[in-house]
Design an enzyme around this catalytic site. Sequence first.
Site, PDB file in Angstrom:
ATOM      1  CG  HIS A 120     -77.887 -10.634   6.522  1.00  0.00           C
ATOM      2  ND1 HIS A 120     -77.892 -11.970   6.863  1.00  0.00           N
ATOM      3  CD2 HIS A 120     -76.655 -10.381   6.039  1.00  0.00           C
ATOM      4  CE1 HIS A 120     -76.711 -12.503   6.590  1.00  0.00           C
ATOM      5  NE2 HIS A 120     -75.933 -11.550   6.102  1.00  0.00           N
ATOM      6  CG  ASP A 132     -72.682 -14.095   6.425  1.00  0.00           C
ATOM      7  OD1 ASP A 132     -73.382 -13.073   6.455  1.00  0.00           O
ATOM      8  OD2 ASP A 132     -72.579 -14.823   5.408  1.00  0.00           O
ATOM      9  CD  GLU A 166     -77.339 -10.970   2.786  1.00  0.00           C
ATOM     10  OE1 GLU A 166     -76.450 -10.409   2.133  1.00  0.00           O
ATOM     11  OE2 GLU A 166     -77.235 -12.125   3.240  1.00  0.00           O
ATOM     12  CD  GLU A 167     -76.405 -15.362   3.868  1.00  0.00           C
ATOM     13  OE1 GLU A 167     -76.035 -15.386   2.678  1.00  0.00           O
ATOM     14  OE2 GLU A 167     -75.633 -15.046   4.792  1.00  0.00           O
ATOM     15  CG  ASP A 195     -73.535  -9.023   5.426  1.00  0.00           C
ATOM     16  OD1 ASP A 195     -73.244  -9.939   6.226  1.00  0.00           O
ATOM     17  OD2 ASP A 195     -74.107  -9.226   4.335  1.00  0.00           O
ATOM     18  CG  HIS A 282     -72.191 -18.622   3.105  1.00  0.00           C
ATOM     19  ND1 HIS A 282     -72.594 -18.303   1.824  1.00  0.00           N
ATOM     20  CD2 HIS A 282     -72.598 -17.572   3.882  1.00  0.00           C
ATOM     21  CE1 HIS A 282     -73.216 -17.129   1.830  1.00  0.00           C
ATOM     22  NE2 HIS A 282     -73.227 -16.674   3.071  1.00  0.00           N
TER      23      HIS A 282
END
Length: 313
Positions: A120, A132, A166-167, A195, A282
């Site tokens: 992603h 990420d 994707e998130e 990922d 994140h």
Amino acid sequence: MAAAGTAVAALVSAAPATSAAASARHTADARTTLAAPDISVANVKAHLAQLQSIATANGGNRAHGRPGYKASLDYIKGKLDAAGYTTTVQQFTSGGATGYNLIADWPGGDTNNVVFSGAHLDSVTAGPGINDNGSGSAGILETALTVARQGAKPTKHLRFAWWGAEERGMVGSTYYINNLPTAERAKIDGYLNFDMIGSPNPGYFVYDDDPGIESVFKAFFSAKGVPTEIETEGDGRSDHAPFKNKGIPVGGLFSGADYIKTAAQAQKWGGTSGQAFDRCYHRSCDTSSNIDDTALDRNSDAIAYAVWTLGGA
């Protein structure tokens, strides 16, 4: 990597079992492959630097519906187009915003037997998302470019994808596979997902969804003297889940997110016990400094090994 949720758990629990025949096919492919190339970690990091620059110029992130995402996709598409790939941009809508998947096919190979690698491309809104999932995106990009530079002629057809949203719950990859005709789905021998492959306090985790694909990755790391563990933290939380739900064999690699590294893991892999594999998961600090070069290098080489092995390059 998307956060876990009830809908995701339901998706994975409904996934059909992988056939023994498919696993046997992957294992047989592993025995007949030619030597895979060493992927330049400097080149992978150069892609990450570009993604960081894109995020910096676009509000600090590369999230779905934000200009940094489309700029990231345009960067990767430009590289692939110049290398001779056939690229397709697929549009979808999520949260009132247009999203994009980028699909790249390497000409040639048996199109009835597709080896598919994906990652992603979107970040969360909080930061640039360099681990990420700039890491997986850059790793498969450099693998794809290496295929082109070497003029590889695999027996199977190679396809790569960079997924949007994707998130938000694997929206882009779900849209792709749900809109792929059943006959085309049946041509996918395996989907490999990457990922987060450069976590700063890394572990070496291998998906155990398909025994044949799993054995290919384990063989690579075993030859390097790097112990692995079965991947559990990301189960159902990334883009392999929609493929698995359609009965497609899946596999992949992961270097860890917000789970805590144990003392036993630190002893065998190095790093710091009692800390997360990625303390910037994140968060705004998931920048180009949030990468372990050794993990990025090993995992990028493992991607190439799997593509060459399973694709018969």
